[in-house]
Design an enzyme around this catalytic site. Sequence first.
Site, PDB file in Angstrom:
ATOM      1  N   GLY A 137      -0.234  -6.486   4.527  1.00  0.00           N
ATOM      2  CA  GLY A 137      -0.824  -7.151   5.456  1.00  0.00           C
ATOM      3  C   GLY A 137      -2.487  -7.274   5.280  1.00  0.00           C
ATOM      4  CE1 TYR A 168      20.887  -1.695   4.123  1.00  0.00           C
ATOM      5  CE2 TYR A 168      22.159  -3.485   3.306  1.00  0.00           C
ATOM      6  CZ  TYR A 168      21.058  -2.914   3.736  1.00  0.00           C
ATOM      7  OH  TYR A 168      19.705  -3.706   3.890  1.00  0.00           O
ATOM      8  N   GLY A 172      17.239  -7.047   6.328  1.00  0.00           N
ATOM      9  CA  GLY A 172      16.735  -8.425   6.325  1.00  0.00           C
ATOM     10  C   GLY A 172      15.358  -8.666   5.528  1.00  0.00           C
TER      11      GLY A 172
HETATM   12  C1  LIG Z   1      12.307   1.889   3.099  1.00  0.00           C
HETATM   13  C2  LIG Z   1      11.667   0.629   3.255  1.00  0.00           C
HETATM   14  C3  LIG Z   1      12.329  -0.730   2.841  1.00  0.00           C
HETATM   15  C4  LIG Z   1      11.449  -1.758   3.114  1.00  0.00           C
HETATM   16  N1  LIG Z   1      12.051  -3.022   2.632  1.00  0.00           N
HETATM   17  C5  LIG Z   1      11.371  -4.277   2.864  1.00  0.00           C
HETATM   18  C6  LIG Z   1      12.081  -5.491   2.192  1.00  0.00           C
HETATM   19  O1  LIG Z   1      12.877  -5.425   1.387  1.00  0.00           O
HETATM   20  N2  LIG Z   1      11.305  -6.361   2.577  1.00  0.00           N
HETATM   21  C7  LIG Z   1      10.164  -6.545   3.427  1.00  0.00           C
HETATM   22  O2  LIG Z   1       9.653  -7.749   3.568  1.00  0.00           O
HETATM   23  N3  LIG Z   1       9.803  -5.377   4.012  1.00  0.00           N
HETATM   24  C8  LIG Z   1      10.263  -4.376   3.824  1.00  0.00           C
HETATM   25  N4  LIG Z   1       9.840  -3.291   4.352  1.00  0.00           N
HETATM   26  C9  LIG Z   1       8.671  -3.293   5.231  1.00  0.00           C
HETATM   27  C10 LIG Z   1       7.386  -3.181   4.551  1.00  0.00           C
HETATM   28  O3  LIG Z   1       7.256  -2.104   3.719  1.00  0.00           O
HETATM   29  C11 LIG Z   1       6.247  -3.265   5.603  1.00  0.00           C
HETATM   30  O4  LIG Z   1       6.771  -4.029   6.704  1.00  0.00           O
HETATM   31  C12 LIG Z   1       5.087  -3.449   5.164  1.00  0.00           C
HETATM   32  O5  LIG Z   1       4.651  -2.605   4.283  1.00  0.00           O
HETATM   33  C13 LIG Z   1       3.799  -3.568   6.057  1.00  0.00           C
HETATM   34  O6  LIG Z   1       2.757  -3.769   5.316  1.00  0.00           O
HETATM   35  P1  LIG Z   1       1.450  -3.422   6.429  1.00  0.00           P
HETATM   36  O7  LIG Z   1       0.446  -3.852   5.505  1.00  0.00           O
HETATM   37  O8  LIG Z   1       1.390  -4.007   7.659  1.00  0.00           O
HETATM   38  O9  LIG Z   1       1.332  -1.795   6.578  1.00  0.00           O
HETATM   39  P2  LIG Z   1       1.443  -0.913   5.770  1.00  0.00           P
HETATM   40  O10 LIG Z   1       1.953  -1.159   4.404  1.00  0.00           O
HETATM   41  O11 LIG Z   1       2.217   0.404   6.473  1.00  0.00           O
HETATM   42  O12 LIG Z   1      -0.096  -0.515   5.676  1.00  0.00           O
HETATM   43  C14 LIG Z   1      -0.864   0.080   6.151  1.00  0.00           C
HETATM   44  C15 LIG Z   1      -2.153   0.818   5.819  1.00  0.00           C
HETATM   45  O13 LIG Z   1      -3.098   1.066   6.664  1.00  0.00           O
HETATM   46  C16 LIG Z   1      -3.559   2.294   6.189  1.00  0.00           C
HETATM   47  N5  LIG Z   1      -4.298   3.011   7.366  1.00  0.00           N
HETATM   48  C17 LIG Z   1      -3.826   3.285   8.466  1.00  0.00           C
HETATM   49  N6  LIG Z   1      -4.761   3.637   9.411  1.00  0.00           N
HETATM   50  C18 LIG Z   1      -6.057   3.612   8.585  1.00  0.00           C
HETATM   51  C19 LIG Z   1      -7.253   3.955   9.102  1.00  0.00           C
HETATM   52  N7  LIG Z   1      -7.749   4.460  10.194  1.00  0.00           N
HETATM   53  N8  LIG Z   1      -8.222   3.749   8.071  1.00  0.00           N
HETATM   54  C20 LIG Z   1      -7.948   3.364   6.716  1.00  0.00           C
HETATM   55  N9  LIG Z   1      -6.800   2.942   6.399  1.00  0.00           N
HETATM   56  C21 LIG Z   1      -5.690   3.117   7.454  1.00  0.00           C
HETATM   57  C22 LIG Z   1      -2.557   3.031   5.769  1.00  0.00           C
HETATM   58  O14 LIG Z   1      -2.915   4.194   4.782  1.00  0.00           O
HETATM   59  C23 LIG Z   1      -1.559   2.006   4.998  1.00  0.00           C
HETATM   60  O15 LIG Z   1      -1.836   2.087   3.653  1.00  0.00           O
HETATM   61  C24 LIG Z   1      10.558  -2.026   3.994  1.00  0.00           C
HETATM   62  C25 LIG Z   1       9.967  -0.640   4.737  1.00  0.00           C
HETATM   63  C26 LIG Z   1      10.270   0.451   4.375  1.00  0.00           C
HETATM   64  C27 LIG Z   1      10.031   1.695   4.925  1.00  0.00           C
END
Ligand SMILES: Cc1cc2nc3c(=O)[nH]c(=O)nc-3n(C[C@H](O)[C@H](O)[C@H](O)COP(=O)(O)OP(=O)(O)OC[C@H]3O[C@@H](n4cnc5c(N)ncnc54)[C@H](O)[C@@H]3O)c2cc1C
Length: 512
Positions: free
Chosen positions: A14, A214, A307
């Site tokens: 994100g 799964y 999904g």
């Molecule tokens: C096992 C598993 C399988 C998945 N499979 C899929 C899939 O097949 N397809 C799919 O689309 N999605 C999948 N997902 C979901 C996907 O990984 C997440 O939805 C996605 O990573 C979300 O991204 P994000 O950037 O919102 O959050 P995150 O990747 O969680 O990133 C948030 C970041 O913010 C940082 N952060 C937090 N607080 C602070 C702070 N105060 N200061 C600085 N940095 C901070 C953290 O260190 C982290 O790196 C899966 C998730 C898991 C756990």
Amino acid sequence: MERVDVLVVGAGLGGLSASMFLAIEGVRVLTVERHPGTALHPRASGQTPRTMELYRFAGIDHEVLGVSKRASQGLRITVSSSLQGPVFHRIVEDLGEFDLSPATAAPWGMAGQDVVEPILLERARKAGADVRFSTELVSFEQDDDGVTAVVRSGGEETTVRASYLVAADGGRSRIREALGVPTTGPGAIAHSIGVVFDADLGDHLERDVTDLYYLQNQEFTGALTNTDTPGRYVFAVDLHPERGESRDDFPQERLVRLIRIATDLPGLQPEIRWTGAWEMAARIAERFSVGRVFLVGDAAKVTPPTGGMGGNTAVGDGHDIAWKIAAVVRGDAGPGLLDSYEAERKPIAEMVVGTSLHNAKERMFPDLDLSGAPEPVDQVALTLGFRYRSGAVLADDDDRLENPVEPSGRPGFRAPHLPTATGSTWDFLGHGWVLFGTAGWREPAEAVRAETGIALAYRERGTDFDDPGDVFGLGDGGASLVRPDGIVAWRAGEVADPAGTLWDVLARVLSR
Ligand SMILES: Cc1cc2nc3c(=O)[nH]c(=O)nc-3n(C[C@H](O)[C@H](O)[C@H](O)COP(=O)(O)OP(=O)(O)OC[C@H]3O[C@@H](n4cnc5c(N)ncnc54)[C@H](O)[C@@H]3O)c2cc1C
């Protein structure tokens, strides 16, 4: 004090997407991430064609396709007791079942998050984003004109002043908590231990495609899949805190034993490279923005991974907020445009979470109580046939989804993908606004561009593209205005005063 246009917190899918698209739009962006680098776990494997359309806008689609070391972009999803044990059912046999090529020029991708994040990072930095690892947000406050934040790196604190804050700080978002935004939804539905391991599984999993199992057996419920690195696999096993289990109950020896059961290889010597506890949850923030702070990705909603939409929608959120903030920072749009972020992205989040919950019940947890959860929607329609309703589209009916293979060209839906002499109508999109018009619209489009400075390109039917079935809905003398994200903002089949209409439409959809 450092000054930037936008401070992004979090460099996951994100945050990196938001940073990359903001920087490409020329916005001064600082991104802070508390971890020392990008993700090590390949969790969000797979890019929908919608995500690939957005990556194409950034010019990284080929690179993302290239980093997946599997021979094809194929996908097989199986529910079984173990790799060799009885198969309960095959959910997906082949991605060909989801052939969306009539609807888009972008293919499916199968690359893991661990190999995609470095590509986003490099592109973001190349475009001018300042991305700092081992740097965390400590506190922030906002006023009418901006956000003042304190970030810490190596024990040193710096104050940053930004016009906007993008909270991409993950499912446990401290920023969301500090804003006092509650979440709704069932919350945690399962807990698991994730393991990344190296081993020789021979032909037990297909090498050339993403092969996801799964697993449900006497010993555990879990999942096993291959990754982009040959010989590397991801295994997950359910953990039951309600039975008093904790992560400590899964020492290395037990994990090895469970992997042997999963693979039916009693002598296997897996080399465990990473383990971590993880909560599978479904929750949606009640608001996606508060003042000048915008929640993106898992900070806005957490969806079960069944999904594969969590990472994909994080990228979608990042792109959406980026083009809108850029339009406001440049002065193309009024701040009212930013209200469309929640109006457009929250309904998508709700459909994604509802559908993924139903998938979780079908694939993993037959006893999951889904009373009160939204009905699932067709995943293909959700991927490319979604519709935005907000002040940034002038729609006149209420349909929420359509079959993307039969696009209607109506406002709120993705613009039709029609073949052109050199490729697709989508080759024109993603770099500002595009007016698809009939004779008589060139001059008004050029006048608006000259007077407002808004990047508005003009494409004429019969010259730049053909539309014998009138899929765009331009009629004899009409036009269709497409936003920087490829979504139709407005269209009309016949217009008495093209110049006046175009001014009026742009003023409305851009809250000018
Ligand atoms: C096992 C598993 C399988 C998945 N499979 C899929 C899939 O097949 N397809 C799919 O689309 N999605 C999948 N997902 C979901 C996907 O990984 C997440 O939805 C996605 O990573 C979300 O991204 P994000 O950037 O919102 O959050 P995150 O990747 O969680 O990133 C948030 C970041 O913010 C940082 N952060 C937090 N607080 C602070 C702070 N105060 N200061 C600085 N940095 C901070 C953290 O260190 C982290 O790196 C899966 C998730 C898991 C756990």
